[in-house]
Design an enzyme around this catalytic site. Sequence first.
Site, PDB file in Angstrom:
ATOM      1  N   GLU A 183     -16.772  90.456 -33.913  1.00  0.00           N
ATOM      2  CA  GLU A 183     -17.854  89.716 -34.551  1.00  0.00           C
ATOM      3  C   GLU A 183     -17.447  88.248 -34.667  1.00  0.00           C
ATOM      4  O   GLU A 183     -16.256  87.916 -34.711  1.00  0.00           O
ATOM      5  CB  GLU A 183     -18.123  90.307 -35.938  1.00  0.00           C
ATOM      6  CG  GLU A 183     -18.761  91.683 -35.884  1.00  0.00           C
ATOM      7  CD  GLU A 183     -20.244  91.642 -35.577  1.00  0.00           C
ATOM      8  OE1 GLU A 183     -20.584  91.515 -34.388  1.00  0.00           O
ATOM      9  OE2 GLU A 183     -21.057  91.728 -36.500  1.00  0.00           O
ATOM     10  N   HIS A 235     -11.361  80.552 -64.837  1.00  0.00           N
ATOM     11  CA  HIS A 235     -11.738  80.126 -66.176  1.00  0.00           C
ATOM     12  C   HIS A 235     -10.532  79.725 -67.008  1.00  0.00           C
ATOM     13  O   HIS A 235     -10.672  79.096 -68.050  1.00  0.00           O
ATOM     14  CB  HIS A 235     -12.577  81.218 -66.851  1.00  0.00           C
ATOM     15  CG  HIS A 235     -13.971  81.262 -66.297  1.00  0.00           C
ATOM     16  ND1 HIS A 235     -15.066  81.586 -67.051  1.00  0.00           N
ATOM     17  CD2 HIS A 235     -14.447  80.986 -65.071  1.00  0.00           C
ATOM     18  CE1 HIS A 235     -16.160  81.516 -66.303  1.00  0.00           C
ATOM     19  NE2 HIS A 235     -15.804  81.165 -65.094  1.00  0.00           N
ATOM     20  N   LYS A 245     -28.556  75.075 -60.943  1.00  0.00           N
ATOM     21  CA  LYS A 245     -28.119  74.528 -59.655  1.00  0.00           C
ATOM     22  C   LYS A 245     -27.719  75.667 -58.702  1.00  0.00           C
ATOM     23  O   LYS A 245     -28.047  75.640 -57.520  1.00  0.00           O
ATOM     24  CB  LYS A 245     -26.939  73.574 -59.871  1.00  0.00           C
ATOM     25  CG  LYS A 245     -26.586  72.788 -58.623  1.00  0.00           C
ATOM     26  CD  LYS A 245     -25.585  71.689 -58.930  1.00  0.00           C
ATOM     27  CE  LYS A 245     -25.241  70.918 -57.670  1.00  0.00           C
ATOM     28  NZ  LYS A 245     -24.368  69.788 -57.933  1.00  0.00           N
ATOM     29  N   ASP A 246     -27.024  76.667 -59.242  1.00  0.00           N
ATOM     30  CA  ASP A 246     -26.657  77.822 -58.420  1.00  0.00           C
ATOM     31  C   ASP A 246     -27.897  78.568 -57.931  1.00  0.00           C
ATOM     32  O   ASP A 246     -27.959  79.003 -56.785  1.00  0.00           O
ATOM     33  CB  ASP A 246     -25.763  78.790 -59.221  1.00  0.00           C
ATOM     34  CG  ASP A 246     -24.299  78.346 -59.217  1.00  0.00           C
ATOM     35  OD1 ASP A 246     -23.972  77.390 -58.486  1.00  0.00           O
ATOM     36  OD2 ASP A 246     -23.494  78.945 -59.944  1.00  0.00           O
ATOM     37  N   SER A 297     -12.757  74.628 -63.113  1.00  0.00           N
ATOM     38  CA  SER A 297     -13.091  74.241 -61.748  1.00  0.00           C
ATOM     39  C   SER A 297     -12.488  72.892 -61.387  1.00  0.00           C
ATOM     40  O   SER A 297     -12.417  71.982 -62.217  1.00  0.00           O
ATOM     41  CB  SER A 297     -14.608  74.138 -61.584  1.00  0.00           C
ATOM     42  OG  SER A 297     -15.198  75.410 -61.629  1.00  0.00           O
TER      43      SER A 297
END
Lengths: 403, 184
Positions: A284, A212, A240-241, A216
């Site tokens: 894994e 922040h 959107k998220d 972005s």
Amino acid sequence: MSFKTNNKVVQWVEDRLPLISMGHHTLYEYPMPKNLNYLWNFGSLAGFALVTMIVTGIILAMQYTPHVDMAFNSVERIMRDVNNGWLIRYIHMNMASFFFIAVYIHIMRGLYYGSYKAPRELLWQLGVVIFLLMMATAFMGYVLPWGQMSFWGATVITNLFSAIPVVGESIVTWLWGGFSVDNPTLNRFFALHYLLPFIIVAVVVLHIVALHTVTSNNPLGIDMKGPQDSLTFQPYYTIKDLFGLGVFLILFAGFLFWAPNYMGHPDNYIPANPLSTPAHIVPEWYFLPFYAILRAVPDKLGGVLAMFGAIAVLFVLPWLDRSKIRSCKFRPVARVFFWIFLLNGLFLGYLGGKPAEGWYVVASQIATAYYFFHFLILLPVILPMIERPRELPSSIHEAVLKS
Amino acid sequence: MADGANPESSAQGSGETRREFLYLTAGAMTVVGAAGAIWPMIDSMNPSADVLALSSTEVDLSPIEEGQSVTITWRGKPVFIRRRGAEEIAIAEETPLADLPDPQTDDDRVEKPEWLILVGVCTHLGCVPLGQKTGESRGDYGGWFCPCHGSHYDTSGRIRKGPAPKNLEVPPYVFLTDNSIKIG
């Protein structure tokens, strides 16, 4: 559009602890570039996975017994007798994999669009720290069911530290709390597996504070220059998220309900036996590329250094890539090599799952060499000589209107 | 030290004022104190008394035939006991030291040539090598083979090929009688 209220109680709290206005700033009015694509969903998806892991993990800890004689059976009891225990454990198991899927896509997104470049170096490095903590947490979590893969995975990975000259053996004994992986090891791994996720939360908070501060990145890799280039977080990116989360959860539910053990290994349903190593030990899936790098080097210390080096190189990536252009959209050569790097990484993952013999060994050596070539030679030396970036658009707004 | 008349100004920038001396010594004592407080916590993770108490095992060797191997547990780890035949002993003794990545004579690795006693943990990353049971691969040198990352050991438990850096460890042991040993 800063935070204002007429509510006297809210204002009273606000004057003493500005929590609500912080939340308002972060989740409501925070400006986001308006051209983000769906690859920018994976940060919030990783955050969702982290919360899911913590919630299901705490519930599982209420039923699990960290003792070598009881751990395996307590996990089976969770699967058979505890109300919805199978569901909670399968969520925990599969969300671990989905957490890594989200984070790997998040990392590759950062690589493609140059999200590690100035001024986002610390943001990127905090992300690498989170990735390392995730790997440690996932590794220790995999030990807890005390199956064959748990035990031998723990043995092989802790033995990596014995490669350290002089003090290696003492460090391994100290890690184990004994002379082999045994009850003290299981106990401390449980304690640390419970602790580390909260440390991850703390680093995620720093990651978001750094984000922040610098805002972005975006597919064009150019800065926002004014309000015409941005959208507020709410409602545009919250929705959107959330939509992305829905898609993510559909895929997740597919694995959870139809193939819950697909990403696991059947040998881990055999109780740990310190006297018998399974014929083919594999970690894994999310560790396989690094495991391939470890095995590619025919020297013990060299292999360990290469494996840790593969992650360490990410820390200095912001200074290795000397191009001023962030996004590969405008880097015709880097873009091609990005895809080669991605395929090479997937190939390393494939090789990590194969036995260390025959052509697999040679192939892992070539792929490992290429991995380091990409970061240490291609980005800092070759690309600056041969690449001519395309012209950047003057602003996000203009580029959006054109398309 | 600075002169008495004007200590502050005369020593300025030289790092030699009383205040800086006190600052440094106090800082150093804080570090020593913190290290002293942290050490017990770090040391608590080392093997505890009850773990150390389990650190010796007695084994009766009489039921083991020539050519046979048995695996017993010592400190939570497998220990390989192999009663070697004359041929295996001869191969181990005749191997030139120049052929070995971790040179050691067979004589240094046994009390009695007939009995080879080893910690059955690969020195690479800690897997248990194959070769104890009949039918298991014994590798290219007739000793043991670690399937995890492909290390080959000879009939003296010495590393011959693969990523392991050292020979299989020989645990400390003594013969109590001709037919029994105490490991640890």
